[in-house]
Design a protein around this motif. Structure first.
Motif, PDB file in Angstrom:
ATOM      1  N   ARG A  28       0.823  -1.208   0.000  1.00 15.81           N
ATOM      2  CA  ARG A  28       0.000   0.000   0.000  1.00 15.81           C
ATOM      3  C   ARG A  28       0.859   1.260   0.000  1.00 15.81           C
ATOM      4  NH1 ARG A  28      -4.813  -0.520  -1.751  1.00 15.81           N
ATOM      5  NH2 ARG A  28      -5.995  -2.241  -0.892  1.00 15.81           N
ATOM      6  N   GLU A  31       0.876   3.341  -3.088  1.00 12.68           N
ATOM      7  CA  GLU A  31      -0.354   4.029  -3.505  1.00 12.68           C
ATOM      8  C   GLU A  31      -0.095   5.478  -3.957  1.00 12.68           C
ATOM      9  OE1 GLU A  31      -3.819   4.416  -0.745  1.00 12.68           O
ATOM     10  OE2 GLU A  31      -4.326   2.486  -1.657  1.00 12.68           O
ATOM     11  N   PRO A  32       0.592   6.297  -3.139  1.00 15.38           N
ATOM     12  CA  PRO A  32       0.769   7.694  -3.565  1.00 15.38           C
ATOM     13  C   PRO A  32       1.515   7.829  -4.890  1.00 15.38           C
ATOM     14  CG  PRO A  32       1.417   7.416  -1.267  1.00 15.38           C
ATOM     15  CD  PRO A  32       1.195   6.049  -1.822  1.00 15.38           C
ATOM     16  N   GLN A  33       2.554   7.013  -5.049  1.00 13.41           N
ATOM     17  CA  GLN A  33       3.337   7.095  -6.297  1.00 13.41           C
ATOM     18  C   GLN A  33       2.464   6.735  -7.499  1.00 13.41           C
ATOM     19  OE1 GLN A  33       7.085   4.996  -6.264  1.00 13.41           O
ATOM     20  NE2 GLN A  33       7.263   5.040  -8.469  1.00 13.41           N
ATOM     21  N   GLY A  36      -0.233   9.308  -8.106  1.00 18.88           N
ATOM     22  CA  GLY A  36       0.343  10.518  -8.699  1.00 18.88           C
ATOM     23  C   GLY A  36       0.478  10.376 -10.212  1.00 18.88           C
ATOM     24  N   VAL A  37       0.967   9.214 -10.640  1.00 21.12           N
ATOM     25  CA  VAL A  37       1.153   8.979 -12.085  1.00 21.12           C
ATOM     26  C   VAL A  37      -0.196   8.887 -12.789  1.00 21.12           C
ATOM     27  CG1 VAL A  37       1.984   7.295 -13.781  1.00 21.12           C
ATOM     28  CG2 VAL A  37       3.410   7.920 -11.841  1.00 21.12           C
ATOM     29  N   ILE A  39      -2.996  10.210 -11.877  1.00 17.73           N
ATOM     30  CA  ILE A  39      -3.620  11.542 -11.931  1.00 17.73           C
ATOM     31  C   ILE A  39      -3.024  12.329 -13.097  1.00 17.73           C
ATOM     32  CG2 ILE A  39      -3.761  13.779 -10.733  1.00 17.73           C
ATOM     33  CD1 ILE A  39      -3.972  12.150  -8.086  1.00 17.73           C
ATOM     34  N   ARG A  40      -1.715  12.210 -13.254  1.00 14.38           N
ATOM     35  CA  ARG A  40      -1.087  12.943 -14.366  1.00 14.38           C
ATOM     36  C   ARG A  40      -1.503  12.375 -15.713  1.00 14.38           C
ATOM     37  NH1 ARG A  40       4.190  13.177 -15.026  1.00 14.38           N
ATOM     38  NH2 ARG A  40       4.858  11.660 -13.501  1.00 14.38           N
ATOM     39  N   GLU A  46     -11.373   8.720  -8.384  1.00 13.71           N
ATOM     40  CA  GLU A  46     -10.592   8.078  -7.324  1.00 13.71           C
ATOM     41  C   GLU A  46     -10.885   6.582  -7.225  1.00 13.71           C
ATOM     42  OE1 GLU A  46     -10.708  10.000  -3.502  1.00 13.71           O
ATOM     43  OE2 GLU A  46      -9.658   8.305  -2.590  1.00 13.71           O
ATOM     44  N   ARG A  50      -8.265   3.558  -7.640  1.00 14.19           N
ATOM     45  CA  ARG A  50      -8.057   2.558  -6.595  1.00 14.19           C
ATOM     46  C   ARG A  50      -8.188   1.144  -7.171  1.00 14.19           C
ATOM     47  NH1 ARG A  50      -7.505   4.125  -1.693  1.00 14.19           N
ATOM     48  NH2 ARG A  50      -8.516   6.104  -2.025  1.00 14.19           N
ATOM     49  N   ASN A  54      -5.359  -1.685  -7.208  1.00 16.29           N
ATOM     50  CA  ASN A  54      -5.559  -2.999  -6.587  1.00 16.29           C
ATOM     51  C   ASN A  54      -5.240  -4.124  -7.576  1.00 16.29           C
ATOM     52  OD1 ASN A  54      -6.284  -1.839  -4.218  1.00 16.29           O
ATOM     53  ND2 ASN A  54      -8.487  -2.095  -4.480  1.00 16.29           N
TER      54      ASN A  54
END
Lengths: 183, 276
Positions: A28, A31-33, A36-37, A39-40, A46, A50, A54
């Protein structure tokens, strides 16, 4: 929870339920990494982010267990997981645009895949899902992970003969379900 | 029909493309001989894909069962996410330890910049000495030369022994006796006889308040040169006794000296150097 990459790999390779849960908990951290990609790459939803993440985690665990991912100084787990997620999202968004592009197929290469009817494939999958967990387990071990029967027997603390019988029965039950007169 | 395990194994390897050319040809020959094995091969091919899908779905359930990161991230995470969105590959959120270390380094840097640096001693001492000023002009001296005038001339030429010789026979009752002590102190100092220099300036400072003569040498210069002589003695013999004498001389001087002049500032700098 301290999760260096080496520990994560050890947890994944230890196939117990508890260690599997711990491995996912560690993963987990990616998750941020990955988010981030994504989103870009304009994936704003969201929930969709997710579910792709997963799926990427599940696939990463599969690849580690198949020996497809080898941890090296350059191969960081989160970068790899993010790459899987990125490819999945590309694949999905291209499908949504109805623009078929040849992407590398992550399903194992099979010489006569074209001969396998998709409807038959779906029936086999449905039949497999109807089997008992112990039958499913041995079929997954044998057909997907290529685990030799004696190794499977040792893991499950059973004799080689018993393992042989179990796979034979599992196949028979599967064939039974696949019979045309079976609902 | 129960298929032999070896055949199952070969079919699986055939389906996965893992066989050598010879093995592959052997399997194909077997498939020709026993057409019922074709069904087994199809089932094997389907099972390989189906078992992968099944395992993937099982793992997906496991993954979904593990709670995700909190919905409301901390302000630090929000800021970091915003910054990291512009970077690829995305750097990880710095740990609390990293943030604390950075803050400590920042505080230390600010503290270091605010603390005035102590001037190194060699640089300080190179410019510490201040030449004595000849009092002849302020005295309004006549053409008749006093021994003190001769001594100043010799001093300006760097002839310190001649300076001392010129001052040797001037009696204490002479109106310029303070000049004698002042210049003698400087001559001793310049000829590295620091003990005698300090004694001479001590005597000068004793007599200075008693003298009613108006055109006296600068007492701050005398006091400061005395301090330099004591400092030289301390450097030659770095004992506590010497250091205490030096510190006491500096403190006494700073209590009485004019705080705006350069001697006071120099004394402060020397005090800082000595106290580290």
């Amino acid at each position: 929870m301290n999760c260096p990459d080496e520990t994560v790999i050890e947890l994944i390779l230890d196939t117990g339920r508890r260690t599997e849960y711990q491995a996912v908990k560690c993963l987990r951290k990616c998750e941020p990494q990955t988010f981030g990609v994504l989103i870009r790459m304009s994936l704003r939803d969201e929930n969709e982010r997710r579910s792709i993440f997963n799926l990427a985690l599940a696939e990463f665990i599969l690849q580690v267990r198949q020996g497809k991912f080898i941890l090296t100084g350059a191969a960081k787990i989160c970068t790899y997981v993010t790459e899987i997620a990125r490819r999945k999202w590309l694949e999905l968004s291209r499908k949504q645009k109805q623009d078929p592009v040849d992407l590398p197929d992550e399903v194992p290469v099979m010489p006569d895949t074209s001969e396998v009817d998709e409807a038959y494939q779906a029936r086999v999958y449905a039949a497999l899902k109807r089997l008992k967990p112990s039958d499913q387990e041995i079929l997954v071990a044998f057909y997907f992970f290529d685990i030799p029967l004696d190794e499977f027997a040792a893991r499950k603390k059973m004799s080689h003969e018993a393992a042989k019988k179990r796979i034979s029965r599992a196949r028979e039950r599967l064939k039974e379900i696949l019979k045309p007169n079976n609902p | 029909m129960s298929t032999d395990l070896d055949i199952l194994l070969q079919l699986r390897r055939y389906a996965k493309g893992e066989l050598s050319e010879a093995e592959r040809q052997a399997v194909e020959a077997l498939l020709q001989e026993q057409p019922e094995l074709r069904q087994e091969l199809t089932l094997t091919q389907s099972l390989i894909r189906a078992t992968e899908d099944l395992e993937l779905q099982r793992l997906l359930k496991v993954v979904e069962a593990v709670p995700s990161r909190p919905e409301k991230p901390s302000p630090l995470t929000v800021v970091w996410d915003w910054v990291a969105t512009m970077l690829y590959p995305r750097p990880a959120l710095p740990t609390l330890a990293t943030v604390t270390t950075l803050l400590l380094v920042l505080v230390a840097a600010i503290w270091w910049m605010r603390t005035p640096a102590v001037e190194p001693y060699p640089e300080f001492i190179a410019n510490a000495y201040i030449e004595p000023v000849n009092t002849r002009n302020v005295r309004g001296a006549t053409t008749l030369e006093h021994p003190v005038d001769l001594a100043y001339r010799a001093f300006d030429m760097g002839k310190y022994d001649e300076t001392l010789l010129a001052l040797k026979n001037v009696p204490e009752a002479d109106s310029l006796y303070l000049d004698v002590l002042f210049l003698r102190g400087h001559a001793y100092y310049r000829s590295n006889r620091y003990d005698l220099a300090a004694q001479s300036f001590n005597r000068f400072l004793e007599l200075y308040p008693q003298s009613s003569y108006k055109k006296k040498p600068n007492p701050d210069n005398a006091n400061w040169t005395r301090i330099l002589a004591l400092d030289k003695l301390y450097r030659q013999d770095p004992s506590d006794r010497r250091k205490q004498a030096l510190l006491e001389a500096i403190r006494n001087f700073m209590e009485t000296a004019d705080q705006t002049d350069s001697y006071y500032k120099k004394a402060g700098t020397l005090l800082n150097i000595l106290e580290g």
